[in-house]
Design a protein around this motif. Sequence first.
Motif, short mmCIF file in Angstrom:
data_model
loop_
_atom_site.label_atom_id
_atom_site.label_comp_id
_atom_site.label_asym_id
_atom_site.label_seq_id
_atom_site.Cartn_x
_atom_site.Cartn_y
_atom_site.Cartn_z
N THR A 32 0.80 -1.23 0.00
CA THR A 32 0.00 0.00 0.00
C THR A 32 0.82 1.27 0.00
OG1 THR A 32 0.00 0.18 2.40
CG2 THR A 32 -1.76 -1.13 1.42
N THR A 84 -6.82 2.24 7.15
CA THR A 84 -6.70 3.58 6.57
C THR A 84 -7.31 4.64 7.50
OG1 THR A 84 -8.72 3.07 5.39
CG2 THR A 84 -6.68 2.92 4.16
N ASN A 86 -9.40 7.85 7.32
CA ASN A 86 -10.27 8.42 6.29
C ASN A 86 -10.74 9.85 6.58
OD1 ASN A 86 -11.50 5.18 6.49
ND2 ASN A 86 -10.46 5.91 4.66
N THR A 88 -11.85 13.40 6.70
CA THR A 88 -12.00 14.40 5.64
C THR A 88 -13.28 15.18 5.87
OG1 THR A 88 -12.04 14.75 3.25
CG2 THR A 88 -13.21 12.82 4.05
N ARG A 92 -12.33 21.26 2.88
CA ARG A 92 -11.09 21.20 3.65
C ARG A 92 -10.00 21.92 2.86
NH1 ARG A 92 -8.29 15.48 5.45
NH2 ARG A 92 -6.87 16.36 6.98
N PRO A 124 -6.36 10.60 -2.86
CA PRO A 124 -7.45 9.76 -2.42
C PRO A 124 -8.68 10.61 -2.10
CG PRO A 124 -6.04 10.24 -0.56
CD PRO A 124 -5.48 10.99 -1.73
N GLU A 130 -14.09 15.55 -0.89
CA GLU A 130 -13.19 16.34 -1.74
C GLU A 130 -13.70 16.45 -3.18
OE1 GLU A 130 -8.76 16.16 -1.25
OE2 GLU A 130 -8.88 15.28 -3.24
N ASP A 156 -9.88 5.77 -4.31
CA ASP A 156 -9.32 5.49 -2.99
C ASP A 156 -8.99 4.01 -2.94
OD1 ASP A 156 -9.45 7.27 -0.16
OD2 ASP A 156 -9.29 5.10 0.12
N VAL A 210 -8.59 2.39 -6.37
CA VAL A 210 -7.24 2.53 -6.90
C VAL A 210 -6.22 2.55 -5.77
CG1 VAL A 210 -5.64 4.17 -7.99
CG2 VAL A 210 -7.88 3.77 -9.02
N ASN A 211 -5.18 1.75 -5.92
CA ASN A 211 -4.04 1.83 -5.02
C ASN A 211 -2.97 2.63 -5.76
OD1 ASN A 211 -1.73 1.42 -3.55
ND2 ASN A 211 -1.82 -0.82 -3.60
N VAL A 212 -2.61 3.80 -5.27
CA VAL A 212 -1.70 4.65 -6.05
C VAL A 212 -0.35 4.02 -6.33
CG1 VAL A 212 -2.46 7.02 -5.61
CG2 VAL A 212 -0.95 5.92 -3.99
N ARG A 230 -4.29 15.05 -1.63
CA ARG A 230 -4.10 15.74 -0.36
C ARG A 230 -4.22 14.78 0.81
NH1 ARG A 230 -7.67 20.88 -0.47
NH2 ARG A 230 -9.32 19.32 -0.27
N ASN A 231 -3.27 14.92 1.71
CA ASN A 231 -3.29 14.12 2.94
C ASN A 231 -3.20 12.62 2.68
OD1 ASN A 231 -3.63 16.45 4.78
ND2 ASN A 231 -5.50 16.69 3.57
C1 LIG Z 1 -7.02 11.45 5.25
S1 LIG Z 1 -7.77 10.78 3.82
C2 LIG Z 1 -7.61 12.13 2.70
C3 LIG Z 1 -8.92 12.48 2.01
C4 LIG Z 1 -8.92 13.82 1.23
N1 LIG Z 1 -7.96 13.82 0.15
C5 LIG Z 1 -8.65 14.98 2.17
O1 LIG Z 1 -7.57 15.56 2.11
O2 LIG Z 1 -9.52 15.30 2.98
C6 LIG Z 1 -6.55 9.59 3.32
C7 LIG Z 1 -7.09 8.51 2.39
O3 LIG Z 1 -5.99 7.89 1.72
C8 LIG Z 1 -6.39 6.59 1.35
N2 LIG Z 1 -5.19 5.80 0.98
C9 LIG Z 1 -4.22 5.34 1.78
N3 LIG Z 1 -3.30 4.65 1.08
C10 LIG Z 1 -3.69 4.69 -0.22
C11 LIG Z 1 -3.16 4.15 -1.43
N4 LIG Z 1 -2.03 3.42 -1.44
N5 LIG Z 1 -3.83 4.38 -2.57
C12 LIG Z 1 -4.99 5.10 -2.57
N6 LIG Z 1 -5.52 5.63 -1.46
C13 LIG Z 1 -4.90 5.42 -0.29
C14 LIG Z 1 -7.12 6.13 2.59
O4 LIG Z 1 -8.00 5.06 2.34
C15 LIG Z 1 -7.85 7.40 3.05
O5 LIG Z 1 -9.19 7.39 2.62
#
Ligand SMILES: C[S@@+](CC[C@H](N)C(=O)[O-])C[C@H]1O[C@@H](n2cnc3c(N)ncnc32)[C@H](O)[C@@H]1O
Lengths: 291, 205
Positions: A32, A84, A86, A88, A92, A124, A130, A156, A210-212, A230-231
């Motif tokens: 991840t 994770t 989450n 948000t 934001r 994500p 967002e 995400d 999607v897993n980045v 973001r984040n």
């Molecule tokens: C804190 S939230 C950010 C949401 C939004 N972008 C914001 O800034 O409010 C972080 C998100 O990253 C996702 N995440 C973590 N690892 C990831 C990965 N490898 N690929 C895609 N998403 C991922 C988590 O599931 C979580 O929903």
Amino acid sequence: MAALFATRQKDPSPAMTDEEYAKFCEFFYRKTGIQFQAGKKYFVDRRVADRIEKTCSESFRDYFTMVRFQVTGEELQFLVNAMTVNETYFFREDYQFDALIGGILPEVARSKRRNEPIRIWSIPCSSGEEPYSIAISILERWSQADSWNIEISASDIDSKILHEARTGLFGERSVSRVSAQLRSKYFLPRPDGSFQICDELRESIDFSLVNVVNPLHTHRFRDIDVIFCRNLLIYFDDVGRRETVEMFFDALSPGGFVCLGHSESMSRMSSIFLPRKFGETIVYQKPLSAE
Amino acid sequence: MVLVKAGGQRTLVLAEPSRDPAVLLADLSAAEPSVRRAAARDLAPHPEAAMALCDRLEVEASPSVRAVLLTSLIHLQSPTVAMRLASLLRSDDVPLRNAAIEALQEMPDAVAPHLRDLLADEDSDVRIFAVNILGALRHGQAPQWLTDVVRSDPHINVCAAAVDGLAEIGGPETLIDLEALRRRYEGNPFMEFAIDAAMRRIRGH
Ligand SMILES: C[S@@+](CC[C@H](N)C(=O)[O-])C[C@H]1O[C@@H](n2cnc3c(N)ncnc32)[C@H](O)[C@@H]1O
């Protein structure tokens, strides 16, 4: 009551030894990109213990073997959903939406053909606040919005949170920064105090798992004009960050933009993007002539 | 309507078919940068490709392909890879050199065996770059090596770089050496200023 007391008092024995914890973290990181800091053992341990119980595994070892070799990847997905963060909410870090409307979109529009859509990717997206905030900002505030087709994709790694995003039901806390006027225009209040986002928005956003850090998931994202990331990178180490921004480079059109969270900067990650300032916000641009 | 839905659903690929390394190696010199980037990225799990990635890095002109080559080399890090990257510290290509420094900072165990040699290089520029690497290296010995530089390097610019590094990662035990260095460069306003700033930072105010 008595039973609750009893379980509270008894500190549960850890599911993993230190060595197993290290192995687990390494595995989870590889899958991840997420890195657990040293102080996270309790957080991770409790969630793994819960999955061991739910899958009726005999021990951590059995469970870990199952996660690694299960062909469907189903249990890994459960684990990911459990791990994770989450957090948000709507609007934001809204100065980035100001930059989007006031600077980024007009610039993207200048170099684009009318019959081509403007493509935005929120990754994500967590529970969807967002991408919905992006959509509302554009509809409300971008004077040229009517002249363009705009595609918003949102992704995400967490399948459970994506389901919530598609459903579009939000609590008071999540919409606390949405004005009364916008609430009445884009949401339907429900008897239980939650807010249902309108179908027009819900149906216009393309949500996907999607897993980045997995190129097989990301390769279909091409010709994107603006990426909101973001984040997320705060949970990654330097190598994961590098890989992610390099993936963005492939996903973006020449001249496309990346918006990162306020505590995230690309300076230590990559020199292949140009920092651009819109108001007080710094975003990153793929050079127009880049290759 | 303004908002249009993107592409629609596509199924998620779970299995991860790996591409043939021989094809990837050939792709490293393809005409299209995006093909070279994809090849460089997909070679990251192949240790046997490390030297080919280093070879490509030396001739690669595209910054974005370089970036991906280096990320894969961080994955494949070894003392040999670190040595190949260290040789780029002599390059006149400034972005390439900086990119190599950043990558070396990500491989503490691989670069550590070479640092003594780099810090003893006769070219003071190479010593400065080695000090730059140390300043951001997550390696227990890094503060000690920087202290050694402050104590013994004859070149003012190398010492100045080490002072900057110590400001970031030095502990109170380095103060005594910084004071000694300050005496050595007494009357040089630039050095006095840099050393005072570093000492203030280490003391935490
Ligand atoms: C804190 S939230 C950010 C949401 C939004 N972008 C914001 O800034 O409010 C972080 C998100 O990253 C996702 N995440 C973590 N690892 C990831 C990965 N490898 N690929 C895609 N998403 C991922 C988590 O599931 C979580 O929903």
